[in-house]
Every structure is written in structure tokens, then in C-alpha cells.
Design a protein around this motif. Structure first.
Motif, PDB file in Angstrom:
ATOM      1  N   LEU A 224      53.057  -9.645  -7.525  1.00  0.00           N
ATOM      2  CA  LEU A 224      51.749  -8.980  -7.549  1.00  0.00           C
ATOM      3  C   LEU A 224      51.328  -8.656  -8.991  1.00  0.00           C
ATOM      4  O   LEU A 224      50.153  -8.689  -9.334  1.00  0.00           O
ATOM      5  CB  LEU A 224      51.827  -7.694  -6.713  1.00  0.00           C
ATOM      6  CG  LEU A 224      50.534  -6.888  -6.573  1.00  0.00           C
ATOM      7  CD1 LEU A 224      49.454  -7.709  -5.851  1.00  0.00           C
ATOM      8  CD2 LEU A 224      50.784  -5.586  -5.823  1.00  0.00           C
ATOM      9  N   PHE A 225      52.317  -8.325  -9.835  1.00  0.00           N
ATOM     10  CA  PHE A 225      52.030  -7.951 -11.229  1.00  0.00           C
ATOM     11  C   PHE A 225      51.596  -9.144 -12.082  1.00  0.00           C
ATOM     12  O   PHE A 225      51.074  -8.959 -13.178  1.00  0.00           O
ATOM     13  CB  PHE A 225      53.266  -7.318 -11.881  1.00  0.00           C
ATOM     14  CG  PHE A 225      53.459  -5.853 -11.568  1.00  0.00           C
ATOM     15  CD1 PHE A 225      52.550  -5.154 -10.788  1.00  0.00           C
ATOM     16  CD2 PHE A 225      54.562  -5.164 -12.072  1.00  0.00           C
ATOM     17  CE1 PHE A 225      52.737  -3.809 -10.507  1.00  0.00           C
ATOM     18  CE2 PHE A 225      54.752  -3.821 -11.808  1.00  0.00           C
ATOM     19  CZ  PHE A 225      53.844  -3.137 -11.010  1.00  0.00           C
ATOM     20  N   THR A 226      51.864 -10.362 -11.655  1.00  0.00           N
ATOM     21  CA  THR A 226      51.522 -11.500 -12.515  1.00  0.00           C
ATOM     22  C   THR A 226      50.021 -11.524 -12.760  1.00  0.00           C
ATOM     23  O   THR A 226      49.225 -11.276 -11.847  1.00  0.00           O
ATOM     24  CB  THR A 226      51.955 -12.847 -11.894  1.00  0.00           C
ATOM     25  OG1 THR A 226      51.447 -12.925 -10.570  1.00  0.00           O
ATOM     26  CG2 THR A 226      53.468 -13.001 -11.895  1.00  0.00           C
ATOM     27  N   GLY A 227      49.666 -11.819 -13.985  1.00  0.00           N
ATOM     28  CA  GLY A 227      48.266 -11.769 -14.400  1.00  0.00           C
ATOM     29  C   GLY A 227      48.069 -10.704 -15.461  1.00  0.00           C
ATOM     30  O   GLY A 227      47.231 -10.845 -16.338  1.00  0.00           O
ATOM     31  N   MET A 228      48.888  -9.636 -15.398  1.00  0.00           N
ATOM     32  CA  MET A 228      48.762  -8.586 -16.423  1.00  0.00           C
ATOM     33  C   MET A 228      49.312  -9.120 -17.732  1.00  0.00           C
ATOM     34  O   MET A 228      50.440  -9.599 -17.795  1.00  0.00           O
ATOM     35  CB  MET A 228      49.534  -7.340 -15.998  1.00  0.00           C
ATOM     36  CG  MET A 228      48.907  -6.620 -14.810  1.00  0.00           C
ATOM     37  SD  MET A 228      49.454  -4.904 -14.719  1.00  0.00           S
ATOM     38  CE  MET A 228      51.128  -5.103 -14.159  1.00  0.00           C
ATOM     39  N   ASP A 229      48.513  -9.024 -18.780  1.00  0.00           N
ATOM     40  CA  ASP A 229      48.930  -9.588 -20.057  1.00  0.00           C
ATOM     41  C   ASP A 229      48.339  -8.758 -21.197  1.00  0.00           C
ATOM     42  O   ASP A 229      47.466  -7.918 -20.983  1.00  0.00           O
ATOM     43  CB  ASP A 229      48.468 -11.052 -20.146  1.00  0.00           C
ATOM     44  CG  ASP A 229      49.202 -11.812 -21.237  1.00  0.00           C
ATOM     45  OD1 ASP A 229      50.293 -11.370 -21.650  1.00  0.00           O
ATOM     46  OD2 ASP A 229      48.684 -12.850 -21.679  1.00  0.00           O
TER      47      ASP A 229
END
Lengths: 464, 403
Positions: A224-229
Motif C-alpha cells: 500500500l505504501f508504494t508510490g510514496m517518494d
């Protein structure tokens, strides 16, 4: 036991001061964390949204240094990067000084202590480059404004903080089936999840290590956290092409499934914040930090109930802590952690900004940073994301105590122009709590410097 | 004139009246072998320290090496030569008490961050992309030892030794925190801490340690001046602090301690490597010499392991330096070591032999050597070594590191 001004200042504030009277009642104490933040105004620390520009600029300089390697321009490029880095490093030392001055020359001790507690709960620091000097800015922006706000707001703020995303490797996590992940894998390059942040959110930030989650929840939350950068100079950036497609289920609830957005992450974080295990975890941790390594169970339950009843309103939870009789017990309190010790010593000595005049970076490190490391607390650098230890026994070791004594008999004598008479200082620093033995030592010491040092190293001063 | 605490007591203070003389309890240690683990922080350039001058590609990558003669590398076996700053260790090498392992690394790959690399080195875990274990491998080893006391293992020096962090009791001391206070101040310190057992016991032990490391706890002039203290703290950052650390470690190991761990910094030689590496290697050589000299007869029961978070790039980087790499070297010393050898499978330095076409290819997990040393010294169970102490490690065949 109920409120008393001396305990209020020592246990829940920055300590006693010859300049400021201790808070007279519970409202006055709470007001220290509610009213406008004058301390931050008087002793500013760069907010992270400004600091992140330095990260962008430094990246440019480092790239130039790399690109000019082996050419005539290299030396100039190297120098430019070094000069830029040095300025940030010196600011970081200055901000450490401001953190001390906020405790000595402002009167909002409760806010300072809450900020310290939450900064440790949400430990994050830069691991390389100029981000190493951004710790104070992170706390200033992501922690300090929220200490009397809602826990879920602080959690959301912290999880999207660039320093946290970098510290716990979220900026390395790529959805294996995201656009970017598929492309990388096609080219035979590694692309996959990094679970670090997801695990720590569950284990440290919310539910606690004994909380009701499984490895599957960790993996799902990591997806779910993927995308935060992180993208300086903008800081946080949600990049849809990194996000793992599909919905994720964390603790039985399903998030996302449509086009990936940060709102899905936020929803999961707010649910985690509202979980009863989170309330229990935070309640216990606050009681341990502020009152005792073995807190009264009634106190913990009282905090937990208030957390649940108010949806994690930290102003209310803090009030619950301060209104409970067990919080005011006069049994020996916790040992101050090194920064709290150093700052409260300076507060009793009424250290002002002029004390740092003519003190260069190297000297500041030798007087403050190195001794705190010897005491076991390297400024803003705990050994891991679980922060500094809470147990008194972790601090009062032979080395830790020797470092406190060595610091107390030397640094104040260097920074404070006219040390007070130890016979008066014992009353300033300890108030009516001064034990006879410490009063005797204040009279009997051979030099002012040692008298002051002994008072500061006494258990009566070291404990809250 | 300086006066040690004992001398001061002898001058007329009744020792019986002072709890300052409470000795640190001496426990019979659960084993007799000594282990010192040195973390070389910053990424040691293994190719510069134990240089494979016999590899035909080295000259292209690093420039020609001078082996033998004044200021040149010292030939070890016709293929490898050791850094000139290790010259003081030549007798140790000849005596078979020094060996090297080439082309080893932790399981850490690709990101090449000091911070993460050191975490994985000290946690002793695989590189799984998450936070490594919260305790260090040396502590987990201690957890397998029954009847352990805190004095058995010492973490020494400024800065945390993650390696020794964990549930097993461990002592910490930094010779830099020497107490510096007048005799009267000491008596008063004891007085004010007397009723708080945690403070009283810590002070008593601190005095014991401070007194035992060769410098006086107090002096007649009332301790050194504050400015002197500050200068000492500044000096300790770049000066001969490493020798004091090694002396302290050796003294504890002569008594009831069996394990000591500390760091030597300064290996991150991105530029000016010639000078930087010489300094760092010099500190390492000083440290090993100090350990041998101070351990005296116990040196024969001692093994020293020096390991680093990663090696450095095989090519120089254009500013007389090297950048973060992968495969590196490990150093073993001590009377218990079967030394005088350079171990490890040499992978070669041709383009195709390199890791990611830039770094020395690691041919073995550095943890395997640490594990075989521990097994050799303390008889630790192989299953424990491969699962709990170094999770996921395959120890492979015994490289025969010890006598």
C-alpha cells in the motif's frame, strides 16, 4: 499526590530556573504547550520545507563534482559542495544550541518535553549527504506543531516526511508490478518492495511489537505504501508509477484498488492510529517516559481510556497524564536523559545566547555533542528506529555517570561567565527538594566549579 | 603532582569508611579464550591494505605498486603484499600471528551506504531490505553462554557498538570519560550518591575503571582545568585515543573480561587515499601492537578480528581516492591465530571478474570466518551460529583460522 509546582517544572518541564517561576497550577502547565510557540520564534530552526531546498541544491553540486572528475573544474566543484555542506552542518550545530536555549530562556517546558518524546517515538534522521543535518528541521515541521493535536494527524505528517521516507528506505520501495517495477524487471534490474517503513509503522509507531499484526499485514502495508517518494525541492511526492496495482488488506480492512493515491495510505494510517492496541502502546510509552520505568497500572489505563475516548487527541491524553495522582508520586522518578539533563542544568544556570558568543563549531561539539555521546545519547542519532532507551539502567552506567560528572564539573565553567555560589545554586536547582547531603557538598566543595558540578550530578538533580 | 585514588586513601583516609573502595566483583569467566572485534568504520580499501600485486590487472586499475624496499609494500607470499604502514606488524606476521582474508563481504549489496552497511555488519544478518535485527551478532553469541556477567564483554569507546547491543549483559567504558575531580570532590560525590544504589554502584565501578586504565582519577590541584578538559575532549577526536582504547581493552582482558569490541574510524578514503589510508592503517597497526604488548602472556589465548562494512572500488576515482565498493578484506591477529597466511579465493580483477564491473567480487561471506573463529574459540554450536547468531549463513568448510 496531586499537582505541585516543583515537580511540574522538573518532571514535565525543562527544570527549575532563577528567571522563571514554576507553573502555579495544572492549567498553567498545560498552557505551556497550548499557547503560541514563542520559544520557536525567539530561537528559530529552519522548517523542513525550506531545508529540503538545500537537499536539491546539494544534489546539483554533487552531480557537478561527479561530472567534472578528472577535469580542471573538479577542484572548484569539490570546494563548492564542501562549502555548502559545511554551512548546513554549522546550522545543525546552531539548531542544537537553539534547542537548548528554548529550554533555558523560554518558559514552555511542557511543549519542549512533549516534542522530545514524540521526536524519539518517530525517530528519523538523514543517513547521508546534506540530509544528515536536517534532523532539527524534521522535528520542527513534522512533530512540534502536533504534540497537542491529534495522533493520527501527526502520524500522517511523519510518514510523508522526506527524512522518514529516506531513513526507513521507503524511497527504495517499488511495487513489483507497478509500471516502473515491470520496466525495471524487463531490463533484468531489481525492483521490489522494501518493508522497512511498513514494519516500523506497525511495530514502533502504532500497534507495538506485541500488537495483533502478522507478516502478511506488513507485506500488505508495504504494498500500500508504494508510490510514496522523495523529490527535492518539493519533498514528498506520490508517484503513481511506483504503486503496486490492486487493493491491499491490512488488519482485515481493504484499501485502494482504484487508481493509487496517497489518500489510500492516509486511510490506513488513520485506522491504525485509532486501533485499541495503538492506544495501549502509546499510553504505556508516555507513562514510562514521563513518570517511571514501572508505571502505576491505573495511570496507564487512564491514559489509554482517554486516548480511545477522544480518538487520540494528544492534548487530552497529555491532560490525562497530568491529572492522574500517580504522575505526581514523590517516589524516585526517572533519570533524566542526557539532553534533558544538560538542558535543565543550563536552565538552572540561566544560560543565555551570549554564552555561545565566540564558541566555534569544534568547541560546541567538544562541549555538548561529544559529552552527550559519552553519556550514551548522540544528538538526534539513536542506534535504531526504536529511539533511545527508556530504562534508567541504560543511562546510569559507570561510563554514563562518569560522563555526566565530567561534563558537569567542566562545561558550565567554560560557558557561564559568573558561576553562582554553590550554596545558593543548590536552592535554585533543587528548590525545597535539596537533600542535606547535597547542601553539605555545596558548602564543602573546594571550588565553585566542583560545587556546581556535584549539585548537577546528584541523584536529586538527575532524577525527576 | 597527581595522586591516584588509592594513594589518596593511603594518605590517611580510612579505606573502611569509604564505599569507594568496593571492588568490582571478579567472576570466574565461563571461558578462557579472548576475542577482540574491531569494526573498521568507513569502508576499508582491502586492495590497498593487502595488495594483490601479483594480479596483472592491478597496475592498470591502481597504477604500479612498489613492493619491497623503503616505503614500499611488504611482500607476504609472492602475490600479496601488505601496506607499508603495517611494517611494525612484520614480526607478528613472521611469528604466524597475523593473517588476512581477501575478497570477503557481508551479504549487503548495491546501495553502498555506510550506515546500512555497518548495520548489517554488526547485526550479522542477511540484507533483506528491512531493518536488521535490533541486537548485534556478538551479543547474540553471548546469549548462548550460560552464567555470563556484564564484565565478560566490553564495548569500548565513544559511540555505540551495535555489535554488542542486546539482551546479554555487556559493559561499556570509554577511557575518554576519565573522572577528573579533586580528592575532596570524590568524597563528596560518594556522599551525595550514597543513598541511591544505582548511582552509588555506577560511581564505584567508574572509579575502579578510571583508576585501572593508567591515568590518575584525581590530582592535588583539583582536577584539570575546564579548558584542559575541553582540549582533551578535542584531542581525543583525532589523536592517540585509539591507543588508550586498546590499552584499556587489553587490561580488562587480562582480568575477568573475555570479549572486547571497539571501532577504528577513518577508512572512507574518497580522496587523498595515499595519506588517508596510511593514517588509518597506522592506527590499526598501533592498536594491534598495543594489544599484544599489554596483553602480555594472555596474547597467546587471544584472537583479534578486524572487519569493515564493505571494500572499495577497484579503480581509483580520479582524485587519488576510491569510492564505496563491495568485496573487501578481513584481518585476523593474535597468539591463537594460525597466521602468516593470506586466505580467500581470489576472484581476479579483469572486467568480467568484477562485481557490477566496478568492485572486487566477494567470494565468501565474511560472517563465515567470524563464525568459524567463534566456534573455534568458544565451541559454539554450528546450528546456533547459522540460525540465531548469523541468520541465514552457510558456514561452509572450516577455513582453519585458529591454531
Amino acid at each position: 499526590m496531586t499537582f505541585d509546582p516543583i515537580t511540574a517544572a522538573i518532571r514535565f518541564g525543562s527544570g527549575l530556573s532563577p528567571r522563571f517561576a514554576p507553573p502555579s497550577d495544572l492549567d498553567a502547565l498545560l498552557d505551556q504547550a497550548r499557547r503560541p510557540d514563542r520559544a520557536a520564534e525567539a530561537f528559530p530552526i529552519q522548517p523542513f520545507e525550506e531545508f529540503v531546498h538545500r537537499m536539491a541544491e546539494y544534489r546539483t553540486l554533487v552531480k557537478r563534482r561527479r561530472d567534472t572528475r578528472g577535469t580542471a573544474d573538479f577542484e572548484a566543484a569539490r570546494k563548492a559542495a564542501n562549502v555548502y555542506n559545511k554551512a548546513a552542518r554549522q546550522d545543525a550545530v546552531r539548531w542544537m544550541g537553539h534547542a537548548i536555549l528554548r529550554r533555558t530562556r523560554a518558559d514552555d517546558g511542557l511543549r519542549e518535553r512533549l516534542t522530545g518524546f514524540w521526536a524519539d517515538h518517530f525517530t528519523a534522521f538523514g543517513k547521508g549527504g546534506i540530509a544528515r543535518w536536517g534532523g532539527s528541521s524534521y522535528v520542527e515541521t513534522s512533530i512540534r506543531p502536533h504534540v497537542m493535536g491529534r495522533f493520527d494527524d501527526m502520524l500522517v505528517e511523519v510518514i510523508r516526511a522526506p527524512l522518514m521516507l529516506m531513513y526507513l528506505d521507503q524511497d527504495r520501495s517499488i511495487g513489483p508490478n507497478s509500471q516502473r517495477g515491470l520496466k525495471l524487471r524487463e531490463r533484468g534490474k531489481p525492483a521490489g518492495l522494501n518493508e522497512n517503513l511498513a514494519r516500523e509503522v506497525l511495530e514502533l509507531h502504532t500497534l507495538g511489537v506485541d500488537g495483533p499484526y502478522t507478516q502478511a499485514d506488513v507485506t500488505q502495508l508495504a504494498e500500500l505504501f508504494t508510490g510514496m517518494d522523495v523529490q527535492p525541492p518539493n519533498g514528498f511526492n506520490f508517484r503513481r508509477n511506483l504503486a503496486e496495482p490492486g487493493a491491499e488488506t491490512v488488519l482485515g480492512r481493504t484499501y485502494g484498488g482504484g487508481q493509487a493515491t496517497f489518500a489510500d495510505v492516509e486511510a490506513a494510517l488513520r485506522d491504525l492510529a485509532a486501533h485499541p492496541a495503538t492506544a495501549a502502546h502509546i499510553a504505556r510509552k508516555m507513562a514510562v517516559h514521563f513518570v517511571s520505568d514501572t508505571p502505576d497500572p491505573g495511570l496507564v489505563q487512564h491514559l489509554e481510556a482517554r486516548f480511545l475516548a477522544t480518538d487520540g487527541d494528544l492534548g487530552q491524553v497529555t491532560q490525562a497524564l497530568l491529572e492522574h495522582p500517580a504522575a505526581w508520586s514523590r517516589d524516585a522518578g526517572n533519570v533524566k536523559q542526557p539532553f534533558d539533563f544538560v538542558a535543565s542544568a543550563f536552565r538552572a544556570l540561566d544560560l543565555g545566547p551570549e554564552a555561545f558568543d565566540g564558541i566555534n563549531e569544534r568547541q560546541a561539539l567538544a562541549l555538548l555533542h561529544v559529552p552527550m555521546s559519552h553519556m550514551g545519547q548522540t544528538w538526534q542519532r539513536p542506534a535504531g528506529p526504536d529511539g533511545f532507551p527508556e530504562e534508567d539502567s541504560a543511562w546510569i552506567t559507570p561510563q554514563g555517570l562518569a560522563a555526566r560528572l565530567r561534563w558537569a564539573v567542566s562545561t558550565p565553567a567554560i560557558l557561564i561567565k559568573d558561576l553562582p555560589d554553590p550554596r545558593d545554586f543548590v536552592e535554585t536547582a533543587l528548590g525545597p527538594r535539596a537533600p542535606d547531603a547535597v547542601r553539605f557538598a555545596a558548602r564543602a566543595s573546594e571550588s565553585v566549579r566542583e560545587g556546581i558540578g556535584l549539585i548537577l550530578t546528584s541523584p536529586a538533580f538527575q532524577r525527576t | 603532582m597527581t595522586l591516584s585514588r588509592r594513594a589518596f586513601m593511603a594518605l590517611g583516609c580510612s579505606a573502611a569508611a569509604s564505599p569507594l573502595l568496593t571492588p568490582v566483583a571478579l567472576a570466574s569467566a565461563p571461558f578462557d579464550q579472548r576475542l577482540v572485534v574491531i569494526i573498521l568504520r568507513g569502508g576499508m580499501d582491502g586492495l590497498g591494505v593487502v595488495t594483490p600485486y601479483g594480479d596483472p590487472n592491478l597496475a592498470t586499475l591502481r597504477g604500479p605498486q612498489r613492493v619491497g624496499g623503503r616505503g614500499g609494500h611488504l611482500d607476504l607470499d609472492g602475490f600479496y603484499a601488505m601496506h607499508p604502514a603495517m611494517a611494525p606488524l612484520w614480526p607478528m606476521w613472521k611469528a604466524g600471528q597475523l593473517s588476512f582474508v581477501q575478497a570477503v563481504s557481508t551479504p549487503y549489496r548495491d546501495k553502498r551506504s555506510h550506515f546500512d552497511g555497518q548495520d548489517i555488519l554488526e547485526a550479522g544478518t542477511q540484507d533483506e531490505g528491512g531493518t536488521p535485527a535490533r541486537d548485534g551478532w556478538l551479543n547474540r553469541m553471548l546469549q548462548t553462554v550460560p552464567g555470563l556477567r556484564a564484565e565478560t564483554a566490553y564495548a569500548i569507546g565513544q559511540g555505540e557498538m551495535y555489535l554488542l547491543k542486546g539482551a546479554a549483559p555487556v559493559s561499556n567504558w570509554s577511557p575518554e570519560v576519565d573522572l577528573s575531580i579533586s580528592p575532596q570532590g570524590l568524597l563528596l560525590a560518594d556522599l551525595i550518591m550514597h543513598d541511591d544504589p544505582m548511582f552509588r554502584d555506577a560511581l564505584a565501578e567508574a572509579l575502579e575503571l578510571a583508576d585501572g586504565d593508567g591515568t590518575a582519577v584525581s590530582d592535588m590541584t583539583g582536577g584539570e582545568s575546564p579548558q584542559g578538559t575541553m582540549n582533551a575532549m578535542q584531542r581525543a577526536r583525532g589523536g592517540k585515543g585509539h591507543i588508550k582504547v586498546a590499552e584499556f581493552a587489553a587490561k580488562r582482558l587480562r582480568e575477568d573480561s573475555r570479549i572486547a569490541a571497539f571501532s577504528i574510524n577513518g577508512w572512507d578514503t574518497h580522496r587523498g587515499q595515499t595519506r588517508g589510508l596510511e593514517r588509518a592503517v597506522g592506527r590499526l597497526a598501533d592498536t594491534l601492537m598495543t594489544l599484544r604488548t599489554t596483553l602480555k602472556s594472555e596474547w597467546k589465548r587471544t584472537t583479534v578480528i578486524a572487519m569493515t562494512e564493505f571494500g572499495r572500488t577497484v579503480r581509483s576515482n580520479g582524485s587519488d581516492g576510491t569510492d564505496h565498493g563491495t568485496g573487501g578484506a578481513m584481518i585476523l591477529a593474535g597468539g591463537a591465530v594460525k597466521g602468516g597466511r593470506v586466505l580467500g579465493d581470489w576472484p581476479g580483477l579483469s572486467e568480467a571478474d568484477l562485481y557490477a564491473r566496478r568492485d572486487l567480487m566477494p567470494t565468501r561471506d565474511v560472517r563465515a570466518h567470524a563464525a568459524w573463529v567463534i566456534r573455534g574459540l568458544f565451541g559454539t554450536d554450528r546450528t546456533a551460529l547459522e540460525t540465531s547468531i548469523f541468520p541465514g549463513l552457510d558456514m561452509g568448510d572450516d577455513p582453519g583460522l585458529l591454531l
